[in-house]
Design an enzyme around this catalytic site. Structure first.
Site, PDB file in Angstrom:
ATOM      1  N   ASN A   7       0.847  -1.117   0.044  1.00 17.59           N
ATOM      2  CA  ASN A   7      -0.106   0.092   0.035  1.00 17.59           C
ATOM      3  C   ASN A   7       0.940   1.136   0.066  1.00 17.59           C
ATOM      4  OD1 ASN A   7      -1.431   2.407   0.808  1.00 17.59           O
ATOM      5  ND2 ASN A   7      -3.238   0.820   1.550  1.00 17.59           N
ATOM      6  N   GLU A  34      -3.840   2.088  -3.067  1.00 12.65           N
ATOM      7  CA  GLU A  34      -3.881   3.125  -2.699  1.00 12.65           C
ATOM      8  C   GLU A  34      -2.911   4.041  -3.616  1.00 12.65           C
ATOM      9  OE1 GLU A  34      -5.415   5.375   1.166  1.00 12.65           O
ATOM     10  OE2 GLU A  34      -4.127   3.711   1.704  1.00 12.65           O
ATOM     11  N   ASP A 150      -3.795  -5.034   0.645  1.00 11.18           N
ATOM     12  CA  ASP A 150      -4.374  -4.259   1.960  1.00 11.18           C
ATOM     13  C   ASP A 150      -5.729  -4.682   2.107  1.00 11.18           C
ATOM     14  OD1 ASP A 150      -4.869  -2.928   4.064  1.00 11.18           O
ATOM     15  OD2 ASP A 150      -4.654  -0.987   3.240  1.00 11.18           O
ATOM     16  N   ASN A 152      -7.196  -4.692   5.130  1.00  9.86           N
ATOM     17  CA  ASN A 152      -7.878  -3.743   6.375  1.00  9.86           C
ATOM     18  C   ASN A 152      -8.589  -4.794   7.112  1.00  9.86           C
ATOM     19  OD1 ASN A 152      -7.299  -0.863   6.212  1.00  9.86           O
ATOM     20  ND2 ASN A 152      -8.245  -0.869   4.393  1.00  9.86           N
ATOM     21  N   ASP A 220      -1.660  -6.383   5.720  1.00  9.04           N
ATOM     22  CA  ASP A 220      -1.264  -6.432   4.296  1.00  9.04           C
ATOM     23  C   ASP A 220      -1.048  -7.914   4.136  1.00  9.04           C
ATOM     24  OD1 ASP A 220      -0.932  -3.504   3.418  1.00  9.04           O
ATOM     25  OD2 ASP A 220      -0.182  -3.776   5.492  1.00  9.04           O
ATOM     26  N   ASP A 249       2.664   4.422   5.383  1.00  5.73           N
ATOM     27  CA  ASP A 249       2.505   3.737   6.565  1.00  5.73           C
ATOM     28  C   ASP A 249       2.371   2.445   6.683  1.00  5.73           C
ATOM     29  OD1 ASP A 249       0.151   4.113   5.404  1.00  5.73           O
ATOM     30  OD2 ASP A 249      -1.018   5.301   6.934  1.00  5.73           O
ATOM     31  N   HIS A 250       2.433   1.977   5.480  1.00  3.04           N
ATOM     32  CA  HIS A 250       2.662   0.430   5.185  1.00  3.04           C
ATOM     33  C   HIS A 250       3.853   0.200   4.667  1.00  3.04           C
ATOM     34  CE1 HIS A 250      -1.926  -0.281   4.932  1.00  3.04           C
ATOM     35  NE2 HIS A 250      -2.032   0.858   4.869  1.00  3.04           N
TER      36      HIS A 250
END
Length: 262
Positions: A7, A34, A150, A152, A220, A249-250
């Site tokens: 991501n 993303e 990802d 989530n 992930d 942030d991933h």
């Protein structure tokens, strides 16, 4: 064959990191989420210069997925079937030829689902139901299939540094975790968990020093059909990328499959 998911949290904002990582890690196939870019604005020239073919399913400002591959695409399918009203760009499938036959790789970006008391949570669960149906259909082909992205979803308590902090979050709701388990019950293998016994994370928030405190979560994932799982030789979280300047942030998660391009 090295297959990775990341991501990127905005491909234009992270393009230098992406190019540096591609040169360092040398993945054969990369699933990005993303990308936050329309297809025509995706920085494909810089990536193609490194020897990758690029296919995207973009969206302005948010969402968007892509597959980068050193292998030529035999086929590309965009958008998860089952809801014609769903306009969010969260799914792209690439089909490739290997010496062992067809390989299918999906880059997916599951809905976040927060806040849980809004329409966003039912949308998340509905999307996961559609993914389950699609996966069952694909698995009937008995071909290597990799669902990378990802999700989530925090599958288990071990996948969060502080599970109690996530109790009210859509990522850790019983319904979200059950939906992911149903995917695995189709016969899919969680590659990272299968290879890595210890606690590992793939996401650290930008807030409250989460990276410095290692206050992370694992959301992930690469799920493998039986035909893909039998070729699995390794899996790793490339967490050092989180310490780079202007990071996502991933971080990338990668597997190696004992397959060769045709």
């Amino acid at each position: 064959m090295k297959i990775a998911t990341w991501n990127i949290n905005g491909v234009k904002a992270r393009i230098e990191n992406l190019l540096a990582w591609l040169k360092e890690s040398q993945p054969d196939i990369v699933c990005l989420q993303e990308i936050k870019s329309l297809d025509e604005n995706f920085p494909r020239l810089e990536i193609e210069a490194l020897g990758y073919h690029v296919e995207t399913h973009g969206q302005k400002g948010f969402n968007g997925v892509a597959i980068l591959s050193k292998l030529r695409f035999d086929e590309v399918n965009r958008r998860l079937p089952g809801d014609e009203s769903d306009e969010q760009s969260r799914f792209i499938e690439g089909v490739f030829s290997t010496k062992a036959g067809v390989l299918r790789v999906v880059s997916l970006y599951l809905p976040n689902g927060n806040p849980v008391d809004t329409e966003k949570f039912p949308y998340k669960l509905g999307w996961m139901e559609r993914l389950e149906r699609w996966t069952a259909d694909r698995m009937a082909l008995e071909e290597p299939l990799v669902l990378a992205g990802d999700y989530n979803v925090i599958p288990q308590a071990i996948d969060a540094k502080n599970p109690a902090a996530w109790v009210g979050d859509a990522l850790f709701q019983p319904e979200s975790r059950a939906a992911q388990r149903r995917l695995e019950w189709l016969g899919m293998t969680d590659a990272t968990r299968a290879v890595t016994g210890e606690q590992v994370f793939t996401f650290w928030d930008y807030q409250a020093g989460a990276w410095q405190k290692n206050n992370g979560i694992r959301i992930d994932h690469l799920l493998l059909s039986p035909e893909a799982a039998r070729h699995l030789s390794s899996a790793a979280v490339e967490k050092h990328v989180r310490a780079w300047e202007k990071p996502s942030d991933h971080v990338p998660v990668a597997i190696d499959l004992a397959l060769e391009a045709a």
